[in-house]
Design a protein around this motif. Structure first.
Motif, short mmCIF file in Angstrom:
data_model
loop_
_atom_site.label_atom_id
_atom_site.label_comp_id
_atom_site.label_asym_id
_atom_site.label_seq_id
_atom_site.Cartn_x
_atom_site.Cartn_y
_atom_site.Cartn_z
N LEU A 1 67.11 55.48 100.92
CA LEU A 1 66.80 54.75 99.94
C LEU A 1 66.73 53.32 100.13
N TYR A 2 65.69 52.54 99.88
CA TYR A 2 65.78 51.20 100.28
C TYR A 2 65.17 50.33 99.04
N ASN A 3 65.79 49.10 98.67
CA ASN A 3 65.28 48.33 97.71
C ASN A 3 64.41 47.22 98.45
N VAL A 4 63.25 47.10 97.93
CA VAL A 4 62.47 46.40 98.72
C VAL A 4 62.01 45.25 97.76
N LYS A 5 61.87 43.95 98.41
CA LYS A 5 61.07 42.96 97.83
C LYS A 5 59.79 42.74 98.40
#
Length: 73
Positions: free
Chosen positions: A35-39
């Motif tokens: 799971l990644y938090n992506v900007k």
């Protein structure tokens, strides 16, 4: 949906969570979850990948999900 066209290109990403599951026996397999938090420009997304490794050692992406609403402020 074409994520790059709809939301924008990835500018930054951080691994938020990962999990591994291994099943042994006659139907052996391994499953991996990232799971990644992506900007992406002014927007933020939460993106997950699910991969599976079969008994022959082949690893394939079996799931990909983009949740745009989770991280937008």
């Amino acid at each position: 949906m074409n994520t790059v066209n709809e939301i924008g290109p990835v500018e930054e990403y951080n691994l938020a969570k990962w999990e591994t599951m291994v099943v042994k026996g006659s139907n052996a397999r391994s499953q991996y979850f990232f799971l990644y938090n992506v900007k992406r420009g002014t927007k933020k997304t939460e993106e997950s990948f699910t991969l599976e490794k079969n008994k022959d050692g082949d690893i394939k992406i079996v799931g990909y999900r983009v949740n745009q609403d989770m991280l937008n402020e």
